[in-house]
Write an enzyme that holds these catalytic residues in place. Sequence first.
Site, mmCIF file in Angstrom:
data_model
loop_
_atom_site.group_PDB
_atom_site.id
_atom_site.type_symbol
_atom_site.label_atom_id
_atom_site.label_comp_id
_atom_site.label_asym_id
_atom_site.label_seq_id
_atom_site.Cartn_x
_atom_site.Cartn_y
_atom_site.Cartn_z
ATOM 1 C CG HIS A 172 6.530 5.413 -0.898
ATOM 2 N ND1 HIS A 172 7.531 6.321 -0.913
ATOM 3 C CD2 HIS A 172 5.528 5.710 -0.733
ATOM 4 C CE1 HIS A 172 6.832 7.462 -0.567
ATOM 5 N NE2 HIS A 172 5.388 7.339 -0.636
ATOM 6 N N GLY A 188 -0.202 10.690 2.079
ATOM 7 C CA GLY A 188 0.781 10.824 3.127
ATOM 8 C C GLY A 188 0.547 11.784 4.546
ATOM 9 C CB SER A 224 0.882 17.409 -2.252
ATOM 10 O OG SER A 224 2.261 17.383 -1.887
ATOM 11 C CD GLU A 242 2.798 7.529 -3.567
ATOM 12 O OE1 GLU A 242 1.837 8.015 -2.743
ATOM 13 O OE2 GLU A 242 3.816 6.997 -3.278
ATOM 14 C CD GLU A 269 8.684 9.047 1.650
ATOM 15 O OE1 GLU A 269 8.252 8.256 2.270
ATOM 16 O OE2 GLU A 269 8.037 10.043 1.088
ATOM 17 N N GLY A 291 4.882 15.213 -0.759
ATOM 18 C CA GLY A 291 5.352 15.954 0.694
ATOM 19 C C GLY A 291 5.906 17.398 0.182
ATOM 20 C CG ASN A 306 2.814 5.665 3.295
ATOM 21 O OD1 ASN A 306 3.212 5.260 4.467
ATOM 22 N ND2 ASN A 306 3.600 5.962 2.405
ATOM 23 C CD1 TRP A 307 -1.380 7.012 8.368
ATOM 24 C CD2 TRP A 307 -1.266 5.808 10.323
ATOM 25 N NE1 TRP A 307 -2.860 6.925 8.891
ATOM 26 C CE2 TRP A 307 -2.495 6.125 10.000
ATOM 27 C CE3 TRP A 307 -1.052 5.035 11.375
ATOM 28 C CZ2 TRP A 307 -3.571 5.827 10.784
ATOM 29 C CZ3 TRP A 307 -2.072 4.469 12.236
ATOM 30 C CH2 TRP A 307 -3.399 4.949 11.739
ATOM 31 C CE LYS A 308 4.945 9.411 2.834
ATOM 32 N NZ LYS A 308 5.377 10.300 2.138
HETATM 33 P P1 13P Z 1 1.947 13.540 0.839
HETATM 34 O O1 13P Z 1 0.631 12.977 0.680
HETATM 35 O O2 13P Z 1 2.610 13.868 2.308
HETATM 36 O O3 13P Z 1 2.567 14.171 -0.374
HETATM 37 O O4 13P Z 1 2.821 11.724 0.697
HETATM 38 C C1 13P Z 1 2.139 10.805 -0.610
HETATM 39 C C2 13P Z 1 2.971 9.827 -0.265
HETATM 40 O O5 13P Z 1 4.168 9.464 -0.322
HETATM 41 C C3 13P Z 1 1.965 8.716 -0.088
HETATM 42 O O6 13P Z 1 2.594 7.471 -0.109
#
Ligand code: 13P
Length: 250
Positions: free
Chosen positions: A95, A234, A213, A167, A97, A173, A9-11
């Site tokens: 997600h 992420g 993470s 998640e 977020e 993160g 997930n490149w966000k």
């Molecule tokens: P991280 O791997 O940066 O913790 O993010 C996970 C995530 O939100 C994947 O959708």
Amino acid sequence: MRKKIVAGNWKMNNDLAETQELLSNLKMQLVKKPEAEVMVAPPFTNLHEAFKSLKDTPVIVAAQNMHQNENGAFTGEVSAKMLKSIGVETVILGHSERRAHFHETNEILAEKVNAALNNEVKVIFCFGEELKDRQSEKHFDVVAKQLKESLYHIADASWENIILAYEPVWAIGTGETASPEQAQEMHAFIRKNISEAFNENIAQEVSILYGGSVKPANASEIFAKEDVDGGLIGGASLKAVDFLEIVNAF
Ligand code: 13P
């Protein structure tokens, strides 16, 4: 047998040039066909570029979000039909977020799930508890509610188009990963919950990814757990070498 999947997930990262560089590094370093299904989810502006670039590779391009309506006065939004029209057949929904910053509720997510399935777009459905839920030992209840309210209305046959991604919000993160035991415990709970609401076959066939993470250093021990079928990655998916190490961590 259920699929092993690793999705990046490149966000909201990387402009076009940076995306082209990441795509080219991915392709260069993807020397053997991975055992897992591999997906990447760039932002909307780079979906077409990613799709073009990865066309002759096994890597699947997914979107990070979509609107529940097909078209209309929804400034700034993109529909399932639009994604399909450029070749994108998988979307991440729910997600944390998007739940936190864009107020996506379980109800809205149920509509998004329907819109995706109606357009034959596969869903990577994300859910997971916040730190306060785990501290008050409500994490199983929270997860059960998220699944029930957004997903359990679907027909049995639709499950083949669903991938789950557990998640825990406190692990996203933050550098703090759920322990392999915590991930396994929750994944086993999810499978049992699906088995009770649907049936054992559906519960056994759905892939459940862990996200939060995941890094090259911890991927193997998490993926080794019986009910963990891969990861939604992420930060570590933004470096081709790290992402591919995770892809090959089974
Ligand atoms: P991280 O791997 O940066 O913790 O993010 C996970 C995530 O939100 C994947 O959708």
